[in-house]
Design a protein around this motif. Structure first.
Motif, short mmCIF file in Angstrom:
data_model
loop_
_atom_site.label_atom_id
_atom_site.label_comp_id
_atom_site.label_asym_id
_atom_site.label_seq_id
_atom_site.Cartn_x
_atom_site.Cartn_y
_atom_site.Cartn_z
N LYS A 1 18.95 -9.91 -8.33
CA LYS A 1 18.80 -10.01 -6.88
C LYS A 1 19.20 -11.39 -6.45
CE LYS A 1 15.51 -6.77 -5.27
NZ LYS A 1 14.33 -6.51 -4.47
N VAL B 1 6.91 -8.73 -7.23
CA VAL B 1 7.90 -7.96 -8.00
C VAL B 1 9.20 -7.72 -7.21
CG1 VAL B 1 6.91 -5.75 -7.24
CG2 VAL B 1 8.13 -5.86 -9.41
N PHE B 2 9.12 -7.77 -5.92
CA PHE B 2 10.30 -7.55 -5.08
C PHE B 2 11.29 -8.70 -5.20
CE2 PHE B 2 12.50 -7.23 -0.97
CZ PHE B 2 12.76 -5.87 -0.94
N ARG C 1 6.70 -5.09 -13.64
CA ARG C 1 6.94 -3.64 -13.54
C ARG C 1 6.16 -2.89 -14.62
NH1 ARG C 1 10.88 -1.26 -9.63
NH2 ARG C 1 10.40 0.62 -10.77
N ILE D 1 3.42 -7.31 -1.27
CA ILE D 1 4.66 -6.50 -1.25
C ILE D 1 4.34 -5.02 -1.07
CG2 ILE D 1 4.96 -6.29 -3.78
CD1 ILE D 1 7.70 -6.39 -1.12
N SER E 1 8.16 3.31 5.29
CA SER E 1 7.72 4.68 5.60
C SER E 1 7.60 4.85 7.10
CB SER E 1 6.36 4.97 4.96
OG SER E 1 6.49 4.95 3.57
N PHE F 1 12.95 15.14 5.98
CA PHE F 1 12.65 13.73 5.69
C PHE F 1 13.79 13.10 4.89
CE2 PHE F 1 10.22 10.24 3.63
CZ PHE F 1 9.77 9.62 4.79
N LEU G 1 16.12 9.92 5.92
CA LEU G 1 16.38 8.76 5.04
C LEU G 1 17.88 8.56 4.81
CD1 LEU G 1 13.65 9.22 2.27
CD2 LEU G 1 13.74 7.42 3.97
N VAL H 1 15.88 0.69 4.34
CA VAL H 1 16.47 -0.55 3.81
C VAL H 1 17.99 -0.35 3.89
CG1 VAL H 1 16.65 -2.07 1.80
CG2 VAL H 1 14.52 -0.83 2.23
N MET I 1 21.35 -3.86 0.45
CA MET I 1 20.71 -4.64 -0.62
C MET I 1 21.75 -5.61 -1.17
SD MET I 1 18.92 -1.50 -2.59
CE MET I 1 20.05 -0.21 -2.21
N SER J 1 17.13 2.85 -3.53
CA SER J 1 17.92 2.17 -4.54
C SER J 1 18.00 3.07 -5.79
CB SER J 1 17.33 0.80 -4.86
OG SER J 1 18.16 0.12 -5.76
N VAL K 1 14.67 0.54 -9.08
CA VAL K 1 14.42 1.55 -8.06
C VAL K 1 13.03 1.30 -7.45
CG1 VAL K 1 13.37 3.20 -9.68
CG2 VAL K 1 14.58 4.05 -7.66
N CYS K 2 12.87 1.70 -6.22
CA CYS K 2 11.58 1.54 -5.52
C CYS K 2 10.45 2.13 -6.34
CB CYS K 2 11.68 2.26 -4.17
SG CYS K 2 10.13 2.39 -3.30
N THR K 3 9.40 1.35 -6.55
CA THR K 3 8.25 1.88 -7.30
C THR K 3 7.55 2.98 -6.50
OG1 THR K 3 7.20 -0.09 -6.46
CG2 THR K 3 7.43 0.03 -8.81
C1 HEM Z 1 10.42 5.69 2.84
C2 HEM Z 1 9.81 4.73 2.19
C3 HEM Z 1 10.45 3.71 1.30
C4 HEM Z 1 11.76 3.33 1.19
C5 HEM Z 1 12.97 3.90 1.93
C6 HEM Z 1 11.84 2.28 0.19
C7 HEM Z 1 13.00 1.66 -0.22
C8 HEM Z 1 13.07 0.69 -1.19
C9 HEM Z 1 14.30 0.07 -1.66
C10 HEM Z 1 15.70 0.41 -1.16
C11 HEM Z 1 13.98 -0.83 -2.60
C12 HEM Z 1 14.95 -1.73 -3.38
C13 HEM Z 1 15.25 -2.98 -2.61
C14 HEM Z 1 16.22 -3.89 -3.32
O1 HEM Z 1 16.54 -3.66 -4.48
O2 HEM Z 1 16.64 -4.87 -2.70
C15 HEM Z 1 12.54 -0.81 -2.74
C16 HEM Z 1 11.83 -1.61 -3.60
C17 HEM Z 1 10.46 -1.59 -3.70
N1 HEM Z 1 9.58 -0.74 -3.03
FE1 HEM Z 1 10.08 0.72 -1.76
N2 HEM Z 1 10.57 2.03 -0.26
C18 HEM Z 1 9.70 2.88 0.37
C19 HEM Z 1 8.33 2.97 0.17
C20 HEM Z 1 7.61 2.21 -0.70
C21 HEM Z 1 6.20 2.35 -0.97
C22 HEM Z 1 5.29 3.39 -0.31
C23 HEM Z 1 5.85 1.36 -1.87
C24 HEM Z 1 4.53 1.03 -2.50
C25 HEM Z 1 3.39 1.50 -2.16
C26 HEM Z 1 7.07 0.63 -2.18
C27 HEM Z 1 7.15 -0.44 -3.04
C28 HEM Z 1 8.31 -1.06 -3.44
C29 HEM Z 1 8.35 -2.16 -4.40
C30 HEM Z 1 7.17 -2.79 -5.09
C31 HEM Z 1 9.70 -2.49 -4.56
C32 HEM Z 1 10.29 -3.58 -5.46
C33 HEM Z 1 10.77 -2.96 -6.77
C34 HEM Z 1 11.52 -3.95 -7.66
O3 HEM Z 1 12.25 -4.81 -7.16
O4 HEM Z 1 11.38 -3.81 -8.88
N3 HEM Z 1 8.11 1.17 -1.47
N4 HEM Z 1 12.00 0.13 -1.87
#
Ligand code: HEM
Length: 446
Positions: free
Chosen positions: A71, A87-88, A99, A257, A266, A312, A316, A322, A325, A388, A393-395
Protein backbone atom coordinates in the motif's frame (compact mmCIF):
# COMPACT_ATOMS: atom_id res chain seq x y z
CA UNK A 1 -33.00 6.06 -17.66
CA UNK A 2 -29.61 5.09 -16.29
CA UNK A 3 -28.41 5.39 -12.69
CA UNK A 4 -26.61 8.66 -11.90
CA UNK A 5 -23.04 8.88 -13.21
CA UNK A 6 -20.78 11.91 -12.92
CA UNK A 7 -19.89 13.71 -16.12
CA UNK A 8 -16.28 13.00 -17.08
CA UNK A 9 -13.85 15.83 -17.76
CA UNK A 10 -12.59 16.61 -21.29
CA UNK A 11 -9.71 14.41 -22.45
CA UNK A 12 -7.02 17.08 -22.24
CA UNK A 13 -6.74 19.60 -19.44
CA UNK A 14 -3.80 21.42 -17.89
CA UNK A 15 -2.12 19.94 -14.81
CA UNK A 16 -3.36 22.82 -12.71
CA UNK A 17 -6.94 22.30 -13.80
CA UNK A 18 -6.59 18.56 -13.22
CA UNK A 19 -5.38 19.17 -9.67
CA UNK A 20 -8.26 21.55 -9.06
CA UNK A 21 -10.80 19.09 -10.40
CA UNK A 22 -9.16 16.40 -8.37
CA UNK A 23 -9.45 18.39 -5.22
CA UNK A 24 -13.17 18.80 -5.81
CA UNK A 25 -13.91 15.21 -6.70
CA UNK A 26 -11.80 12.37 -8.09
CA UNK A 27 -14.64 10.86 -10.09
CA UNK A 28 -15.45 13.77 -12.35
CA UNK A 29 -11.73 14.63 -12.58
CA UNK A 30 -11.23 11.58 -14.79
CA UNK A 31 -11.63 11.45 -18.59
CA UNK A 32 -14.19 9.17 -20.27
CA UNK A 33 -11.49 7.08 -21.95
CA UNK A 34 -10.76 5.38 -18.63
CA UNK A 35 -13.97 3.40 -19.07
CA UNK A 36 -12.41 1.78 -22.19
CA UNK A 37 -8.67 1.71 -21.51
CA UNK A 38 -6.77 -1.33 -20.22
CA UNK A 39 -4.12 0.90 -18.68
CA UNK A 40 -3.61 4.66 -18.58
CA UNK A 41 -0.49 6.58 -17.68
CA UNK A 42 -0.52 9.97 -15.95
CA UNK A 43 2.73 11.86 -16.27
CA UNK A 44 3.37 15.05 -14.43
CA UNK A 45 6.55 16.81 -13.40
CA UNK A 46 6.32 15.21 -9.96
CA UNK A 47 5.10 11.70 -10.37
CA UNK A 48 3.89 8.94 -12.60
CA UNK A 49 0.80 7.02 -11.88
CA UNK A 50 -0.92 4.27 -13.79
CA UNK A 51 -4.54 3.31 -13.70
CA UNK A 52 -4.85 -0.44 -14.23
CA UNK A 53 -8.05 -1.82 -15.73
CA UNK A 54 -6.84 -5.00 -17.35
CA UNK A 55 -8.03 -7.93 -15.20
CA UNK A 56 -4.70 -9.80 -15.62
CA UNK A 57 -2.72 -6.81 -14.33
CA UNK A 58 -5.04 -6.37 -11.36
CA UNK A 59 -4.64 -10.06 -10.63
CA UNK A 60 -0.85 -9.66 -10.62
CA UNK A 61 -0.93 -6.73 -8.21
CA UNK A 62 -3.62 -7.88 -5.80
CA UNK A 63 -3.46 -11.65 -5.94
CA UNK A 64 -0.25 -13.03 -7.42
CA UNK A 65 2.44 -10.78 -5.97
CA UNK A 66 0.82 -8.52 -3.36
CA UNK A 67 4.08 -8.21 -1.42
CA UNK A 68 5.75 -6.55 -4.39
CA UNK A 69 2.97 -3.94 -4.44
CA UNK A 70 2.55 -2.60 -0.89
CA UNK A 71 0.00 0.00 0.00
CA UNK A 72 1.24 3.43 -0.76
CA UNK A 73 2.16 5.26 2.46
CA UNK A 74 0.75 8.47 1.17
CA UNK A 75 -2.79 7.19 0.91
CA UNK A 76 -2.94 6.65 4.62
CA UNK A 77 -1.56 10.01 5.55
CA UNK A 78 -4.92 11.64 6.10
CA UNK A 79 -6.01 8.74 8.23
CA UNK A 80 -2.98 8.17 10.40
CA UNK A 81 -3.96 10.48 13.31
CA UNK A 82 -7.15 8.47 13.68
CA UNK A 83 -6.02 4.98 12.76
CA UNK A 84 -2.48 4.82 14.13
CA UNK A 85 -1.01 1.46 13.22
CA UNK A 86 -4.19 -0.25 12.16
CA UNK A 87 -4.33 -3.19 9.76
CA UNK A 88 -5.62 -0.91 7.01
CA UNK A 89 -2.38 1.06 6.93
CA UNK A 90 0.36 -1.39 7.83
CA UNK A 91 2.46 -3.46 5.45
CA UNK A 92 4.85 -6.43 5.70
CA UNK A 93 5.26 -8.46 8.89
CA UNK A 94 3.19 -6.16 11.11
CA UNK A 95 0.25 -6.42 8.73
CA UNK A 96 0.56 -10.21 8.51
CA UNK A 97 0.53 -10.59 12.27
CA UNK A 98 -2.50 -8.32 12.62
CA UNK A 99 -4.44 -10.27 10.01
CA UNK A 100 -3.60 -13.58 11.74
CA UNK A 101 -5.29 -12.26 14.88
CA UNK A 102 -8.24 -10.48 13.23
CA UNK A 103 -9.28 -12.91 10.49
CA UNK A 104 -10.64 -15.68 12.75
CA UNK A 105 -13.22 -13.25 14.17
CA UNK A 106 -14.75 -12.82 10.70
CA UNK A 107 -14.84 -16.45 9.59
CA UNK A 108 -18.10 -17.99 8.41
CA UNK A 109 -19.05 -19.62 11.68
CA UNK A 110 -18.57 -16.41 13.64
CA UNK A 111 -20.86 -14.59 11.21
CA UNK A 112 -23.66 -16.86 12.29
CA UNK A 113 -22.98 -15.88 15.93
CA UNK A 114 -22.93 -12.21 15.00
CA UNK A 115 -26.22 -12.40 13.11
CA UNK A 116 -28.61 -11.59 16.01
CA UNK A 117 -26.72 -8.33 16.67
CA UNK A 118 -26.97 -7.32 12.99
CA UNK A 119 -30.66 -8.22 13.05
CA UNK A 120 -31.23 -6.07 16.14
CA UNK A 121 -29.58 -3.12 14.40
CA UNK A 122 -31.86 -3.71 11.39
CA UNK A 123 -34.93 -3.62 13.62
CA UNK A 124 -33.71 -0.38 15.19
CA UNK A 125 -33.16 1.13 11.71
CA UNK A 126 -36.71 0.21 10.71
CA UNK A 127 -38.03 1.72 13.96
CA UNK A 128 -36.14 4.99 13.29
CA UNK A 129 -37.27 5.29 9.66
CA UNK A 130 -40.28 7.55 9.21
CA UNK A 131 -42.66 8.67 6.52
CA UNK A 132 -41.96 11.85 4.59
CA UNK A 133 -39.08 13.24 2.55
CA UNK A 134 -35.96 11.68 4.00
CA UNK A 135 -32.25 11.97 3.22
CA UNK A 136 -31.42 8.29 3.56
CA UNK A 137 -27.63 8.79 3.68
CA UNK A 138 -27.42 9.89 7.32
CA UNK A 139 -30.06 7.28 8.21
CA UNK A 140 -27.88 4.57 6.71
CA UNK A 141 -24.75 5.92 8.44
CA UNK A 142 -26.62 5.71 11.71
CA UNK A 143 -27.76 2.15 10.96
CA UNK A 144 -24.30 0.95 9.89
CA UNK A 145 -22.63 2.55 12.93
CA UNK A 146 -25.20 0.78 15.09
CA UNK A 147 -24.33 -2.56 13.41
CA UNK A 148 -20.65 -2.06 14.22
CA UNK A 149 -21.15 -1.14 17.86
CA UNK A 150 -23.61 -3.96 18.47
CA UNK A 151 -21.42 -6.61 16.83
CA UNK A 152 -18.10 -5.36 18.17
CA UNK A 153 -18.98 -4.26 21.71
CA UNK A 154 -22.56 -5.49 22.23
CA UNK A 155 -23.61 -1.84 22.55
CA UNK A 156 -26.38 -0.06 20.63
CA UNK A 157 -25.52 3.27 19.07
CA UNK A 158 -27.63 4.99 21.76
CA UNK A 159 -24.96 4.05 24.29
CA UNK A 160 -23.33 7.29 25.42
CA UNK A 161 -19.79 6.49 24.30
CA UNK A 162 -20.92 4.92 21.01
CA UNK A 163 -23.04 7.97 20.22
CA UNK A 164 -20.11 10.27 20.97
CA UNK A 165 -17.73 8.30 18.73
CA UNK A 166 -20.28 8.50 15.91
CA UNK A 167 -20.78 12.26 16.36
CA UNK A 168 -17.05 13.00 16.61
CA UNK A 169 -16.39 10.87 13.60
CA UNK A 170 -18.69 13.00 11.47
CA UNK A 171 -16.75 16.01 12.69
CA UNK A 172 -13.48 14.33 11.74
CA UNK A 173 -14.70 13.77 8.21
CA UNK A 174 -15.68 17.39 7.88
CA UNK A 175 -12.21 18.59 8.86
CA UNK A 176 -10.36 15.99 6.84
CA UNK A 177 -11.62 15.03 3.40
CA UNK A 178 -9.73 11.81 3.42
CA UNK A 179 -9.41 10.95 -0.25
CA UNK A 180 -7.56 14.12 -1.03
CA UNK A 181 -5.36 14.99 -3.92
CA UNK A 182 -2.15 14.89 -1.90
CA UNK A 183 -2.73 11.29 -1.01
CA UNK A 184 -3.78 10.15 -4.41
CA UNK A 185 -1.55 12.05 -6.68
CA UNK A 186 1.62 11.55 -4.76
CA UNK A 187 2.67 15.14 -4.54
CA UNK A 188 6.34 15.49 -3.73
CA UNK A 189 7.17 14.87 -0.10
CA UNK A 190 8.40 18.41 0.48
CA UNK A 191 4.97 19.86 -0.11
CA UNK A 192 3.34 20.79 3.20
CA UNK A 193 0.17 18.93 3.97
CA UNK A 194 0.23 18.53 7.74
CA UNK A 195 -2.89 17.62 9.54
CA UNK A 196 -4.84 20.55 10.75
CA UNK A 197 -4.89 21.08 14.50
CA UNK A 198 -8.64 20.53 14.56
CA UNK A 199 -8.33 17.20 12.77
CA UNK A 200 -5.69 16.03 15.21
CA UNK A 201 -7.79 17.10 18.18
CA UNK A 202 -10.86 15.26 16.88
CA UNK A 203 -8.79 12.14 16.20
CA UNK A 204 -7.43 12.29 19.75
CA UNK A 205 -10.85 12.58 21.23
CA UNK A 206 -12.23 9.64 19.18
CA UNK A 207 -9.26 7.55 20.24
CA UNK A 208 -9.77 8.47 23.89
CA UNK A 209 -13.37 7.25 23.70
CA UNK A 210 -12.36 4.02 21.98
CA UNK A 211 -9.63 3.52 24.59
CA UNK A 212 -12.28 3.70 27.33
CA UNK A 213 -14.31 0.97 25.62
CA UNK A 214 -11.29 -1.21 24.96
CA UNK A 215 -9.81 -0.88 28.45
CA UNK A 216 -13.20 -1.67 30.00
CA UNK A 217 -13.44 -4.74 27.80
CA UNK A 218 -9.94 -5.86 28.78
CA UNK A 219 -11.04 -5.69 32.43
CA UNK A 220 -14.17 -7.72 31.69
CA UNK A 221 -12.11 -10.35 29.86
CA UNK A 222 -9.80 -10.61 32.87
CA UNK A 223 -12.78 -10.90 35.22
CA UNK A 224 -14.37 -13.57 32.99
CA UNK A 225 -17.51 -11.47 32.45
CA UNK A 226 -16.98 -10.31 28.85
CA UNK A 227 -19.80 -10.82 26.32
CA UNK A 228 -19.04 -13.14 23.40
CA UNK A 229 -18.77 -10.53 20.63
CA UNK A 230 -16.19 -9.51 18.03
CA UNK A 231 -14.13 -7.39 20.43
CA UNK A 232 -13.77 -10.24 22.91
CA UNK A 233 -12.95 -12.66 20.12
CA UNK A 234 -10.23 -10.43 18.68
CA UNK A 235 -8.78 -9.49 22.05
CA UNK A 236 -8.54 -13.08 23.21
CA UNK A 237 -7.12 -14.51 19.96
CA UNK A 238 -3.41 -15.22 20.16
CA UNK A 239 -1.22 -15.00 17.09
CA UNK A 240 -0.66 -18.68 16.21
CA UNK A 241 3.00 -17.94 15.40
CA UNK A 242 4.06 -15.88 18.41
CA UNK A 243 1.34 -16.63 20.95
CA UNK A 244 0.88 -12.88 21.57
CA UNK A 245 -2.45 -11.07 21.76
CA UNK A 246 -3.09 -7.40 20.90
CA UNK A 247 -2.12 -4.86 23.52
CA UNK A 248 -4.85 -2.36 24.46
CA UNK A 249 -3.13 0.31 22.34
CA UNK A 250 -2.98 -1.92 19.27
CA UNK A 251 -6.59 -2.95 19.75
CA UNK A 252 -7.59 0.73 19.81
CA UNK A 253 -6.03 1.09 16.34
CA UNK A 254 -8.03 -1.89 15.09
CA UNK A 255 -11.31 -0.73 16.63
CA UNK A 256 -10.83 2.61 14.92
CA UNK A 257 -10.51 0.93 11.52
CA UNK A 258 -13.43 -1.45 12.12
CA UNK A 259 -15.56 1.52 12.95
CA UNK A 260 -14.36 3.56 9.99
CA UNK A 261 -14.11 0.83 7.32
CA UNK A 262 -17.11 -1.01 8.66
CA UNK A 263 -19.67 1.75 8.82
CA UNK A 264 -18.82 4.31 6.13
CA UNK A 265 -18.65 1.70 3.37
CA UNK A 266 -21.82 -0.18 4.29
CA UNK A 267 -23.69 3.08 4.77
CA UNK A 268 -22.64 4.28 1.32
CA UNK A 269 -23.73 1.01 -0.32
CA UNK A 270 -27.08 0.94 1.49
CA UNK A 271 -27.80 4.54 0.53
CA UNK A 272 -27.14 3.83 -3.14
CA UNK A 273 -29.09 0.58 -3.03
CA UNK A 274 -32.15 2.45 -1.73
CA UNK A 275 -31.66 5.09 -4.40
CA UNK A 276 -31.59 2.39 -7.11
CA UNK A 277 -34.69 0.71 -5.68
CA UNK A 278 -36.49 4.06 -5.79
CA UNK A 279 -35.52 4.39 -9.47
CA UNK A 280 -36.62 0.85 -10.29
CA UNK A 281 -39.90 0.24 -8.43
CA UNK A 282 -40.43 -3.17 -10.05
CA UNK A 283 -37.31 -4.43 -8.36
CA UNK A 284 -38.38 -2.85 -5.11
CA UNK A 285 -41.69 -4.69 -5.31
CA UNK A 286 -39.91 -8.00 -5.90
CA UNK A 287 -37.65 -7.38 -2.92
CA UNK A 288 -40.55 -6.49 -0.65
CA UNK A 289 -42.25 -9.74 -1.63
CA UNK A 290 -39.09 -11.74 -1.05
CA UNK A 291 -38.65 -10.07 2.36
CA UNK A 292 -41.86 -11.65 3.62
CA UNK A 293 -39.74 -14.67 4.62
CA UNK A 294 -38.07 -12.64 7.39
CA UNK A 295 -39.41 -13.68 10.74
CA UNK A 296 -36.66 -13.60 13.33
CA UNK A 297 -32.89 -13.57 13.76
CA UNK A 298 -32.22 -16.91 12.11
CA UNK A 299 -29.09 -16.92 9.97
CA UNK A 300 -30.52 -19.47 7.53
CA UNK A 301 -32.87 -16.79 6.15
CA UNK A 302 -29.90 -15.28 4.30
CA UNK A 303 -29.98 -18.08 1.73
CA UNK A 304 -33.54 -16.97 0.85
CA UNK A 305 -32.74 -13.29 0.26
CA UNK A 306 -31.33 -13.91 -3.21
CA UNK A 307 -32.84 -10.93 -5.00
CA UNK A 308 -31.77 -8.64 -2.22
CA UNK A 309 -28.23 -9.99 -2.48
CA UNK A 310 -28.22 -9.44 -6.25
CA UNK A 311 -29.50 -5.87 -5.84
CA UNK A 312 -26.89 -5.14 -3.19
CA UNK A 313 -24.18 -6.61 -5.45
CA UNK A 314 -25.37 -4.40 -8.28
CA UNK A 315 -25.27 -1.34 -5.98
CA UNK A 316 -21.67 -2.26 -5.08
CA UNK A 317 -20.85 -2.56 -8.76
CA UNK A 318 -22.30 0.79 -9.81
CA UNK A 319 -21.26 2.67 -6.67
CA UNK A 320 -18.28 0.84 -5.18
CA UNK A 321 -17.91 2.53 -1.77
CA UNK A 322 -14.11 2.44 -2.10
CA UNK A 323 -13.78 3.84 -5.61
CA UNK A 324 -10.02 3.54 -5.99
CA UNK A 325 -7.08 1.86 -4.26
CA UNK A 326 -3.45 2.79 -4.59
CA UNK A 327 -0.39 0.55 -4.50
CA UNK A 328 3.28 1.25 -5.14
CA UNK A 329 5.62 -1.06 -7.04
CA UNK A 330 8.72 -2.03 -5.09
CA UNK A 331 10.48 -3.65 -8.10
CA UNK A 332 10.78 -2.45 -11.70
CA UNK A 333 7.85 -3.79 -13.70
CA UNK A 334 6.87 -4.00 -17.32
CA UNK A 335 3.14 -3.66 -17.92
CA UNK A 336 1.64 -3.61 -21.40
CA UNK A 337 5.04 -2.93 -22.97
CA UNK A 338 5.75 -0.03 -20.69
CA UNK A 339 8.44 0.16 -18.06
CA UNK A 340 7.04 1.09 -14.69
CA UNK A 341 9.62 2.75 -12.49
CA UNK A 342 10.00 1.68 -8.87
CA UNK A 343 7.80 3.81 -6.62
CA UNK A 344 5.14 4.58 -9.23
CA UNK A 345 1.59 4.87 -7.99
CA UNK A 346 -0.63 2.09 -9.30
CA UNK A 347 -4.29 2.97 -9.10
CA UNK A 348 -6.82 0.17 -9.16
CA UNK A 349 -10.22 1.63 -9.67
CA UNK A 350 -13.29 -0.46 -8.90
CA UNK A 351 -15.23 2.57 -10.15
CA UNK A 352 -13.86 2.28 -13.69
CA UNK A 353 -13.41 -1.48 -13.76
CA UNK A 354 -17.03 -2.08 -12.74
CA UNK A 355 -18.28 0.08 -15.61
CA UNK A 356 -15.68 -0.92 -18.19
CA UNK A 357 -17.33 -0.99 -21.57
CA UNK A 358 -15.15 -3.71 -23.01
CA UNK A 359 -15.90 -6.07 -20.14
CA UNK A 360 -19.49 -5.65 -19.00
CA UNK A 361 -22.77 -5.96 -20.88
CA UNK A 362 -24.83 -2.80 -20.28
CA UNK A 363 -22.09 -1.35 -18.02
CA UNK A 364 -23.97 1.73 -16.79
CA UNK A 365 -27.37 0.09 -16.50
CA UNK A 366 -29.01 -1.29 -13.35
CA UNK A 367 -29.58 -4.98 -13.93
CA UNK A 368 -29.44 -7.20 -10.82
CA UNK A 369 -30.39 -10.17 -13.04
CA UNK A 370 -26.98 -9.91 -14.72
CA UNK A 371 -25.42 -11.98 -11.94
CA UNK A 372 -27.29 -15.01 -13.26
CA UNK A 373 -26.02 -14.52 -16.85
CA UNK A 374 -22.81 -15.83 -18.32
CA UNK A 375 -21.34 -12.33 -18.74
CA UNK A 376 -22.27 -11.46 -15.16
CA UNK A 377 -20.72 -14.60 -13.74
CA UNK A 378 -17.51 -14.13 -15.70
CA UNK A 379 -17.31 -10.47 -14.72
CA UNK A 380 -17.88 -11.38 -11.09
CA UNK A 381 -14.75 -13.53 -11.24
CA UNK A 382 -12.60 -11.21 -13.31
CA UNK A 383 -13.70 -7.64 -12.95
CA UNK A 384 -15.69 -7.22 -9.74
CA UNK A 385 -13.67 -6.08 -6.74
CA UNK A 386 -15.81 -3.95 -4.39
CA UNK A 387 -13.96 -5.57 -1.48
CA UNK A 388 -10.58 -5.65 -3.27
CA UNK A 389 -9.08 -9.14 -3.74
CA UNK A 390 -6.16 -11.34 -2.76
CA UNK A 391 -4.34 -11.26 0.56
CA UNK A 392 -5.51 -7.76 1.46
CA UNK A 393 -9.14 -8.39 0.66
CA UNK A 394 -11.57 -6.66 3.02
CA UNK A 395 -11.82 -8.59 6.27
CA UNK A 396 -15.47 -7.60 6.56
CA UNK A 397 -16.59 -8.74 3.07
CA UNK A 398 -18.67 -11.68 4.30
CA UNK A 399 -20.03 -9.56 7.14
CA UNK A 400 -21.07 -6.78 4.74
CA UNK A 401 -22.77 -9.24 2.40
CA UNK A 402 -24.98 -10.27 5.30
CA UNK A 403 -25.55 -6.81 6.71
CA UNK A 404 -26.36 -5.11 3.36
CA UNK A 405 -28.98 -7.48 1.94
CA UNK A 406 -30.54 -8.04 5.39
CA UNK A 407 -31.01 -4.35 6.21
CA UNK A 408 -32.24 -3.64 2.70
CA UNK A 409 -34.85 -6.38 2.96
CA UNK A 410 -35.96 -5.29 6.43
CA UNK A 411 -36.40 -1.71 5.25
CA UNK A 412 -38.34 -2.44 2.04
CA UNK A 413 -40.57 -4.90 3.84
CA UNK A 414 -41.90 -2.01 5.94
CA UNK A 415 -41.44 1.04 3.72
CA UNK A 416 -41.78 2.17 0.11
CA UNK A 417 -38.98 4.42 -1.22
CA UNK A 418 -39.67 6.76 -4.16
CA UNK A 419 -37.77 9.38 -6.10
CA UNK A 420 -38.36 13.04 -5.36
CA UNK A 421 -38.40 15.28 -8.44
CA UNK A 422 -35.38 17.57 -8.60
CA UNK A 423 -33.36 15.42 -6.20
CA UNK A 424 -31.45 13.06 -8.49
CA UNK A 425 -28.20 12.46 -6.62
CA UNK A 426 -24.77 13.19 -8.10
CA UNK A 427 -22.08 10.68 -7.07
CA UNK A 428 -18.87 12.14 -5.64
CA UNK A 429 -15.96 10.47 -3.89
CA UNK A 430 -15.50 11.72 -0.35
CA UNK A 431 -14.15 9.11 2.02
CA UNK A 432 -16.45 6.73 0.17
CA UNK A 433 -18.71 7.27 -2.86
CA UNK A 434 -21.50 9.53 -1.65
CA UNK A 435 -24.12 11.80 -3.19
CA UNK A 436 -23.20 15.47 -3.44
CA UNK A 437 -26.47 16.65 -1.85
CA UNK A 438 -27.55 13.48 -0.11
CA UNK A 439 -30.01 10.83 -1.32
CA UNK A 440 -33.41 12.34 -0.74
CA UNK A 441 -36.35 9.95 -1.14
CA UNK A 442 -40.04 9.92 -0.36
CA UNK A 443 -40.75 7.31 2.27
CA UNK A 444 -44.18 5.82 2.96
CA UNK A 445 -45.24 2.86 5.03
CA UNK A 446 -46.35 -0.20 3.02
C1 HEM B 1 -20.02 -2.71 1.78
C2 HEM B 1 -19.12 -2.70 2.73
C3 HEM B 1 -17.64 -2.72 2.56
C4 HEM B 1 -16.87 -2.45 1.45
C5 HEM B 1 -17.34 -2.09 0.05
C6 HEM B 1 -15.48 -2.58 1.84
C7 HEM B 1 -14.41 -2.42 0.99
C8 HEM B 1 -13.08 -2.58 1.34
C9 HEM B 1 -11.96 -2.46 0.43
C10 HEM B 1 -12.06 -2.13 -1.05
C11 HEM B 1 -10.84 -2.69 1.14
C12 HEM B 1 -9.40 -2.66 0.60
C13 HEM B 1 -8.85 -1.26 0.61
C14 HEM B 1 -7.45 -1.16 0.08
O1 HEM B 1 -6.81 -2.19 -0.16
O2 HEM B 1 -6.97 -0.04 -0.10
C15 HEM B 1 -11.23 -2.94 2.50
C16 HEM B 1 -10.35 -3.20 3.53
C17 HEM B 1 -10.75 -3.43 4.83
N1 HEM B 1 -12.05 -3.50 5.31
FE1 HEM B 1 -13.73 -3.34 4.22
N2 HEM B 1 -15.43 -2.91 3.16
C18 HEM B 1 -16.72 -3.02 3.64
C19 HEM B 1 -17.10 -3.36 4.93
C20 HEM B 1 -16.24 -3.66 5.95
C21 HEM B 1 -16.64 -4.09 7.27
C22 HEM B 1 -18.09 -4.30 7.71
C23 HEM B 1 -15.49 -4.23 8.01
C24 HEM B 1 -15.29 -4.65 9.44
C25 HEM B 1 -16.21 -4.78 10.33
C26 HEM B 1 -14.38 -3.91 7.13
C27 HEM B 1 -13.05 -3.93 7.51
C28 HEM B 1 -11.99 -3.75 6.65
C29 HEM B 1 -10.59 -3.83 7.08
C30 HEM B 1 -10.09 -4.11 8.47
C31 HEM B 1 -9.82 -3.63 5.93
C32 HEM B 1 -8.29 -3.62 5.82
C33 HEM B 1 -7.80 -4.98 5.34
C34 HEM B 1 -6.30 -5.01 5.06
O3 HEM B 1 -5.74 -4.02 4.58
O4 HEM B 1 -5.71 -6.07 5.30
N3 HEM B 1 -14.86 -3.58 5.90
N4 HEM B 1 -12.61 -2.89 2.61
Amino acid sequence: MIPPKPLPRPDRVSLLRYLRLFRDDILSAQPARLYRAWMAEFRTPFFRSYLLNQPALIETVLKERPEDFPKSDRVGEGLRPLLGNSVFLTNGETWKRQRRIIDPAFEGGRLRDTFPAIWAAGEAAVARMHEGTVDVEPEMSHAAADVIFRTLFSLPIENEIAARVFAEFREYQRTQPILNAAAFLSLPRWMPRGHRARTRATARSIRALITQLTAARMAEIEAGTAPDDLATKIMTTADPLTGETFSTEEMVDQVAIFFLAGHETSASALGWALCLLAMYPDWQKKLAREAEVLDGPDFSVMSRLKLSRDVFREALRLYPPVPMMVRENSCPERFRDRDIRVGSQLVISPWHLHRHNRIWDNPDGFDPARWQTENGRRCMREAYIPFSAGARVCTGAGFAMVEGPLLLSMLVREFRFERVAGHDPVPVAYLTVRARDGIVLRVTRR
